[in-house]
Design an enzyme around this catalytic site. Sequence first.
Site, mmCIF file in Angstrom:
data_model
loop_
_atom_site.group_PDB
_atom_site.id
_atom_site.type_symbol
_atom_site.label_atom_id
_atom_site.label_comp_id
_atom_site.label_asym_id
_atom_site.label_seq_id
_atom_site.Cartn_x
_atom_site.Cartn_y
_atom_site.Cartn_z
ATOM 1 N N HIS A 1 5.229 -38.264 -6.852
ATOM 2 C CA HIS A 1 5.254 -37.280 -7.944
ATOM 3 C C HIS A 1 5.708 -38.011 -9.225
ATOM 4 O O HIS A 1 6.809 -37.783 -9.735
ATOM 5 C CB HIS A 1 6.225 -36.156 -7.574
ATOM 6 C CG HIS A 1 6.073 -34.909 -8.399
ATOM 7 N ND1 HIS A 1 5.107 -34.765 -9.374
ATOM 8 C CD2 HIS A 1 6.782 -33.740 -8.405
ATOM 9 C CE1 HIS A 1 5.239 -33.568 -9.927
ATOM 10 N NE2 HIS A 1 6.235 -32.938 -9.365
ATOM 11 N N ARG B 1 -3.531 -32.631 -8.837
ATOM 12 C CA ARG B 1 -2.445 -32.309 -7.896
ATOM 13 C C ARG B 1 -3.082 -31.915 -6.571
ATOM 14 O O ARG B 1 -3.945 -31.030 -6.530
ATOM 15 C CB ARG B 1 -1.579 -31.154 -8.398
ATOM 16 C CG ARG B 1 -0.707 -30.562 -7.289
ATOM 17 C CD ARG B 1 0.302 -29.546 -7.745
ATOM 18 N NE ARG B 1 1.402 -30.178 -8.441
ATOM 19 C CZ ARG B 1 2.589 -29.613 -8.636
ATOM 20 N NH1 ARG B 1 2.836 -28.402 -8.172
ATOM 21 N NH2 ARG B 1 3.539 -30.240 -9.288
ATOM 22 N N GLN C 1 7.048 -36.316 -12.560
ATOM 23 C CA GLN C 1 8.398 -35.771 -12.355
ATOM 24 C C GLN C 1 9.447 -36.861 -12.620
ATOM 25 O O GLN C 1 10.502 -36.608 -13.214
ATOM 26 C CB GLN C 1 8.527 -35.254 -10.912
ATOM 27 C CG GLN C 1 9.889 -34.698 -10.560
ATOM 28 C CD GLN C 1 10.172 -33.359 -11.226
ATOM 29 O OE1 GLN C 1 9.345 -32.459 -11.169
ATOM 30 N NE2 GLN C 1 11.318 -33.222 -11.867
ATOM 31 N N ARG D 1 9.653 -32.268 -18.400
ATOM 32 C CA ARG D 1 8.327 -32.479 -17.803
ATOM 33 C C ARG D 1 7.276 -32.480 -18.903
ATOM 34 O O ARG D 1 6.339 -33.273 -18.891
ATOM 35 C CB ARG D 1 7.991 -31.368 -16.784
ATOM 36 C CG ARG D 1 8.907 -31.259 -15.573
ATOM 37 C CD ARG D 1 8.845 -32.482 -14.700
ATOM 38 N NE ARG D 1 7.472 -32.856 -14.369
ATOM 39 C CZ ARG D 1 6.674 -32.215 -13.511
ATOM 40 N NH1 ARG D 1 7.123 -31.186 -12.833
ATOM 41 N NH2 ARG D 1 5.432 -32.631 -13.274
ATOM 42 N N CYS E 1 13.926 -31.021 -8.757
ATOM 43 C CA CYS E 1 12.635 -30.967 -9.465
ATOM 44 C C CYS E 1 12.174 -29.521 -9.666
ATOM 45 O O CYS E 1 11.342 -29.264 -10.539
ATOM 46 C CB CYS E 1 11.593 -31.770 -8.714
ATOM 47 S SG CYS E 1 11.411 -31.268 -6.994
ATOM 48 N N ASP F 1 15.647 -31.624 -3.167
ATOM 49 C CA ASP F 1 14.335 -30.974 -3.303
ATOM 50 C C ASP F 1 14.207 -30.031 -2.104
ATOM 51 O O ASP F 1 15.025 -30.074 -1.175
ATOM 52 C CB ASP F 1 13.245 -32.064 -3.287
ATOM 53 C CG ASP F 1 11.832 -31.525 -3.465
ATOM 54 O OD1 ASP F 1 11.671 -30.359 -3.887
ATOM 55 O OD2 ASP F 1 10.872 -32.271 -3.175
HETATM 56 N N1 NVA Z 1 8.436 -31.727 -2.432
HETATM 57 C C1 NVA Z 1 7.982 -30.597 -3.189
HETATM 58 C C2 NVA Z 1 7.970 -30.894 -4.645
HETATM 59 C C3 NVA Z 1 7.610 -29.728 -5.525
HETATM 60 C C4 NVA Z 1 7.608 -30.072 -6.969
HETATM 61 C C5 NVA Z 1 6.606 -30.187 -2.713
HETATM 62 O O1 NVA Z 1 5.760 -31.076 -2.532
HETATM 63 O O2 NVA Z 1 6.363 -28.994 -2.505
HETATM 64 N N1 CP Z 2 8.558 -29.780 -10.242
HETATM 65 C C1 CP Z 2 7.279 -29.371 -10.193
HETATM 66 O O1 CP Z 2 6.351 -30.163 -10.024
HETATM 67 O O2 CP Z 2 7.107 -28.040 -10.358
HETATM 68 P P1 CP Z 2 5.754 -27.210 -10.163
HETATM 69 O O3 CP Z 2 5.415 -27.275 -8.701
HETATM 70 O O4 CP Z 2 6.060 -25.834 -10.640
HETATM 71 O O5 CP Z 2 4.681 -27.883 -10.972
#
Ligand code: NVA
Ligand code: CP
Length: 341
Positions: free
Chosen positions: A133, A106, A136, A317, A272, A231
């Site tokens: 993602h 990540r 997800q 998830r 998400c 989101d």
């Molecule tokens: N768009 C958000 C998704 C979090 C799961 C981010 O990148 O912070």
């Molecule tokens: N939806 C998601 O990816 O959550 P986290 O950022 O908690 O992993």
Amino acid sequence: MDLKGRDFLALKDYSPEEITYLIDLAAQLKKLKKERKPHRLLEGYQAALIFEKTSTRTRCSFETAAFDLGMHTTYLNSSSSQLGKKESIADTARVLCRMYDGIEYRGFGQSKVETLAQYSSVPVWNGLTNEFHPTQMLADLLTIREHFPDHTLKGKKLVYMGDARYNTGNSLMFACAKMGMNFTALTNHHYFPDMALVTESQKVAKETGAYICLTESKVDALKGADVVYTDVWVSMGEPEEVWAERIHALSPYRVTTEVMKFAGPNAIFMHCLPAFHDTDTEIGKKIYDSYGLDCLEVENAVFESPASVVFDEAENRMHTIKAVMLATLADEKTVGTVFSL
Ligand code: NVA
Ligand code: CP
């Protein structure tokens, strides 16, 4: 279906049949977990989990799924490893693949996870980048399938509101196109997905009989929507200064009770997570103090309503990440045994 050795970097690299297979596998793994039936099919396997950004769901999903499969994991982040400051992605990949059977990443640009995969001889799984993602998406597709009586994805209409240019918006556009679902980005035109990605996903949608639509008009977009999805307006890694501009541009695209009414009584609400639906977070409080808003992308009434399936989504998830690890690490025959357990 043999996915052994494959990376999982973006949903656009997978065919509709492969995606369906992963969702079916996840559904079966979910059933086994609920029945408390052991499925330690990757006993002795090891996975490295790299998190350059924070996480609750993704990290916990990889860890719990791995343990259910009999695997061991190592968690690495930028402050407690050499990654980034002293060691490149390419070198890190070549080290980790000598010790681990799979690597989750990540972080920031998609090119980073692609480099990791290029230099790694073991499967690499994308746990979120700025652009995509994909894990997800599998959870979201499984959730949608579970929540409609016909259990089908094809022909469903998903409306995404808010910042559609980032990982979740981009990924949903491809997920829908792949599965023959109609995708609408309903937002300020400055927040439409990147046009190159729109064109690419439209090609896929043409093959599956779906459409991709970008609009600022709520009434038309929401009519007949099966899923309303949003989101956060400011994603991880973005500077704090963008909040003012985001609030100004995206407030008209908040998911409200009125929005859900336009969508109709059978529409579900998805996110998400994490979500800013009240003032019970540090950022939520700060926003309230600065702008007088008690929610951002979604009203609390919608978040807490019966239409909201966000916690099913969060649970899924884990089951879908388990499916990805199992399908990319084990041979076809071993994966197949899951269906007879
Ligand atoms: N768009 C958000 C998704 C979090 C799961 C981010 O990148 O912070
Ligand atoms: N939806 C998601 O990816 O959550 P986290 O950022 O908690 O992993």
